[in-house]
Motif scaffolding. Structure first.
Motif, PDB file in Angstrom:
ATOM      1  N   GLY A   1      34.735 -31.839 -15.395  1.00  0.00           N
ATOM      2  CA  GLY A   1      35.904 -31.332 -14.685  1.00  0.00           C
ATOM      3  C   GLY A   1      35.564 -30.170 -13.772  1.00  0.00           C
ATOM      4  N   ARG A   2      34.781 -29.225 -14.290  1.00  0.00           N
ATOM      5  CA  ARG A   2      34.376 -28.080 -13.467  1.00  0.00           C
ATOM      6  C   ARG A   2      33.528 -28.528 -12.280  1.00  0.00           C
ATOM      7  NH1 ARG A   2      33.441 -25.722 -18.645  1.00  0.00           N
ATOM      8  NH2 ARG A   2      31.203 -26.167 -18.446  1.00  0.00           N
ATOM      9  N   LEU A   3      32.610 -29.451 -12.524  1.00  0.00           N
ATOM     10  CA  LEU A   3      31.723 -29.918 -11.463  1.00  0.00           C
ATOM     11  C   LEU A   3      32.502 -30.659 -10.390  1.00  0.00           C
ATOM     12  CD1 LEU A   3      28.862 -30.232 -10.371  1.00  0.00           C
ATOM     13  CD2 LEU A   3      28.612 -32.278 -11.810  1.00  0.00           C
ATOM     14  N   ILE A   4      33.406 -31.530 -10.796  1.00  0.00           N
ATOM     15  CA  ILE A   4      34.197 -32.294  -9.829  1.00  0.00           C
ATOM     16  C   ILE A   4      35.049 -31.369  -8.975  1.00  0.00           C
ATOM     17  CG2 ILE A   4      36.129 -33.916  -9.623  1.00  0.00           C
ATOM     18  CD1 ILE A   4      34.890 -35.399 -12.054  1.00  0.00           C
ATOM     19  N   ASP A   5      35.642 -30.347  -9.585  1.00  0.00           N
ATOM     20  CA  ASP A   5      36.448 -29.396  -8.819  1.00  0.00           C
ATOM     21  C   ASP A   5      35.620 -28.718  -7.725  1.00  0.00           C
ATOM     22  OD1 ASP A   5      38.795 -29.891 -10.146  1.00  0.00           O
ATOM     23  OD2 ASP A   5      38.551 -28.241 -11.576  1.00  0.00           O
ATOM     24  N   ARG A   6      34.333 -28.524  -7.975  1.00  0.00           N
ATOM     25  CA  ARG A   6      33.488 -27.815  -7.001  1.00  0.00           C
ATOM     26  C   ARG A   6      32.957 -28.743  -5.907  1.00  0.00           C
ATOM     27  NH1 ARG A   6      29.404 -23.393  -9.153  1.00  0.00           N
ATOM     28  NH2 ARG A   6      29.653 -22.805  -6.969  1.00  0.00           N
ATOM     29  N   VAL A   7      32.744 -30.015  -6.213  1.00  0.00           N
ATOM     30  CA  VAL A   7      32.208 -30.911  -5.178  1.00  0.00           C
ATOM     31  C   VAL A   7      33.311 -31.594  -4.380  1.00  0.00           C
ATOM     32  CG1 VAL A   7      30.083 -31.348  -6.458  1.00  0.00           C
ATOM     33  CG2 VAL A   7      32.012 -32.916  -6.720  1.00  0.00           C
ATOM     34  N   ALA A   8      34.545 -31.605  -4.900  1.00  0.00           N
ATOM     35  CA  ALA A   8      35.652 -32.262  -4.204  1.00  0.00           C
ATOM     36  C   ALA A   8      36.122 -31.407  -3.030  1.00  0.00           C
ATOM     37  CB  ALA A   8      36.805 -32.507  -5.164  1.00  0.00           C
ATOM     38  N   ARG A   9      36.611 -32.054  -2.003  1.00  0.00           N
ATOM     39  CA  ARG A   9      37.089 -31.338  -0.824  1.00  0.00           C
ATOM     40  C   ARG A   9      38.488 -30.762  -1.024  1.00  0.00           C
ATOM     41  NH1 ARG A   9      36.543 -34.903   3.937  1.00  0.00           N
ATOM     42  NH2 ARG A   9      34.981 -35.998   2.724  1.00  0.00           N
ATOM     43  N   ASP A  10      39.288 -31.385  -1.908  1.00  0.00           N
ATOM     44  CA  ASP A  10      40.625 -30.884  -2.199  1.00  0.00           C
ATOM     45  C   ASP A  10      41.096 -31.503  -3.518  1.00  0.00           C
ATOM     46  OD1 ASP A  10      41.476 -33.548  -1.593  1.00  0.00           O
ATOM     47  OD2 ASP A  10      41.744 -32.999   0.513  1.00  0.00           O
ATOM     48  N   ARG A  11      42.326 -31.186  -3.932  1.00  0.00           N
ATOM     49  CA  ARG A  11      42.825 -31.651  -5.223  1.00  0.00           C
ATOM     50  C   ARG A  11      42.959 -33.169  -5.262  1.00  0.00           C
ATOM     51  NH1 ARG A  11      47.909 -27.899  -6.753  1.00  0.00           N
ATOM     52  NH2 ARG A  11      47.765 -29.172  -8.656  1.00  0.00           N
ATOM     53  N   ALA A  12      43.367 -33.769  -4.149  1.00  0.00           N
ATOM     54  CA  ALA A  12      43.492 -35.226  -4.107  1.00  0.00           C
ATOM     55  C   ALA A  12      42.126 -35.894  -4.261  1.00  0.00           C
ATOM     56  CB  ALA A  12      44.155 -35.657  -2.801  1.00  0.00           C
ATOM     57  N   ASP A  13      41.128 -35.335  -3.614  1.00  0.00           N
ATOM     58  CA  ASP A  13      39.771 -35.866  -3.715  1.00  0.00           C
ATOM     59  C   ASP A  13      39.254 -35.717  -5.148  1.00  0.00           C
ATOM     60  OD1 ASP A  13      37.469 -37.057  -2.580  1.00  0.00           O
ATOM     61  OD2 ASP A  13      36.511 -35.104  -2.376  1.00  0.00           O
ATOM     62  N   ALA A  14      39.534 -34.568  -5.781  1.00  0.00           N
ATOM     63  CA  ALA A  14      39.116 -34.347  -7.167  1.00  0.00           C
ATOM     64  C   ALA A  14      39.743 -35.381  -8.091  1.00  0.00           C
ATOM     65  CB  ALA A  14      39.490 -32.935  -7.608  1.00  0.00           C
ATOM     66  N   ALA A  15      41.030 -35.675  -7.881  1.00  0.00           N
ATOM     67  CA  ALA A  15      41.708 -36.668  -8.713  1.00  0.00           C
ATOM     68  C   ALA A  15      41.079 -38.049  -8.539  1.00  0.00           C
ATOM     69  CB  ALA A  15      43.191 -36.719  -8.355  1.00  0.00           C
ATOM     70  N   LEU A  16      40.696 -38.386  -7.310  1.00  0.00           N
ATOM     71  CA  LEU A  16      40.075 -39.689  -7.055  1.00  0.00           C
ATOM     72  C   LEU A  16      38.718 -39.774  -7.729  1.00  0.00           C
ATOM     73  CD1 LEU A  16      40.134 -42.391  -5.597  1.00  0.00           C
ATOM     74  CD2 LEU A  16      39.147 -41.253  -3.589  1.00  0.00           C
ATOM     75  N   ILE A  17      37.920 -38.717  -7.643  1.00  0.00           N
ATOM     76  CA  ILE A  17      36.598 -38.726  -8.295  1.00  0.00           C
ATOM     77  C   ILE A  17      36.760 -38.868  -9.807  1.00  0.00           C
ATOM     78  CG2 ILE A  17      34.472 -37.423  -8.696  1.00  0.00           C
ATOM     79  CD1 ILE A  17      34.957 -36.052  -6.000  1.00  0.00           C
ATOM     80  N   ARG A  18      37.705 -38.140 -10.387  1.00  0.00           N
ATOM     81  CA  ARG A  18      37.931 -38.232 -11.829  1.00  0.00           C
ATOM     82  C   ARG A  18      38.302 -39.663 -12.234  1.00  0.00           C
ATOM     83  NH1 ARG A  18      39.829 -32.893 -11.089  1.00  0.00           N
ATOM     84  NH2 ARG A  18      38.755 -31.417 -12.475  1.00  0.00           N
ATOM     85  N   TYR A  19      39.064 -40.327 -11.405  1.00  0.00           N
ATOM     86  CA  TYR A  19      39.487 -41.709 -11.701  1.00  0.00           C
ATOM     87  C   TYR A  19      38.278 -42.644 -11.779  1.00  0.00           C
ATOM     88  CZ  TYR A  19      41.777 -46.231 -11.202  1.00  0.00           C
ATOM     89  OH  TYR A  19      42.195 -47.534 -11.393  1.00  0.00           O
TER      90      TYR A  19
END
Length: 235
Positions: free
Chosen positions: A215-233
């Motif tokens: 979760g921490r890593l995805i938040d840092r590599v994602a461009r925004d919250r929507a992108d973070a949600a997509l990566i997590r999916y």
């Protein structure tokens, strides 16, 4: 510190993370290198005496070469086909398959070289930068423009990169490669040395550590919250 002194990093099989590692190689490390006879039009930057860009190139090349085959094989893109050679499956919770994590031995000396680069890049950012960092901010500007061009396939969500964004990408990568926090230690112990073709299932605290760590890593590599949600999916 000796050449054999290493730290064990956890590298996830997550496209955005692996892309970041390779973007540091090109354009960042590549743009820092001096002009050569094969490319006479390239800029010949004047770097600070305390920054050896050829050492940076060698250190980052060794780091990339340390990545295991499952993270570098072109066969990673074969969705739904045979497993990538050398890979294993990672399960959490009620048998859910997640992005596999791979222990990778990274030389501390190489991390030190890259951390020295990060320190110099950070010093170049403020307007009141040292005089010998004048060319360094110029090359950061060119790298930022190149990163913006490379992000053109983002369409309407294309990101305009700044010099600070380029520096932050390196910081994220080095935090990943040198992490020694409790979650990393717990996951390294739980995963051990996974054998190719096997399945590792995380349980209890290890599952919670996986969720926090990714979760921490995805938040840092994602461009925004929507992108973070997509990566997590996808993870």
């Amino acid at each position: 510190m000796t050449d054999t002194d290493t730290v064990t990093a956890l590298i996830p099989d997550i496209d955005e993370v692996l892309t970041l590692l390779h973007l540091i190689d090109d354009p960042l490390v590549g743009y820092l290198q001096p002009a050569s006879d094969t490319d006479p039009d390239a800029e010949d930057w004047q770097m600070p005496d305390t920054l050896n860009v050829q050492a940076v190139d060698r250190a980052w090349t060794r780091i990339l070469h340390a990545l295991p085959e499952p993270l570098t094989s072109p066969l990673r893109d074969r969705a739904g086909e045979e497993p990538v050679p050398g890979s294993y499956q990672l399960l959490t919770g009620a048998g859910y398959q997640r992005a596999s994590l791979y222990p990778v031995a990274i030389r501390r000396a190489d991390l030190a070289v890259m951390t020295n680069l990060l320190d110099h890049l950070r010093r170049a950012l403020p307007t009141a930068r040292p005089a010998d960092h004048a060319d360094l901010i110029e090359v950061l500007n060119e790298i930022a423009d190149r990163r913006t061009d490379l992000d053109a396939n983002g369409g309407a969500r294309r990101h305009h990169f700044t010099e600070a964004d380029v520096v932050e990408e390196l910081a994220v990568a080095l935090d990943l490669l040198g992490a020694t926090d409790e979650d990393t230690a717990l996951l390294l112990e739980a995963i051990g040395t996974p054998e190719p073709g096997t399945t590792v299932e995380l349980r209890g605290e290890a599952v919670e550590a996986y969720e926090r760590w990714t979760g921490r890593l995805i938040d840092r590599v994602a461009r925004d919250r929507a992108d973070a949600a997509l990566i997590r999916y996808t993870v």
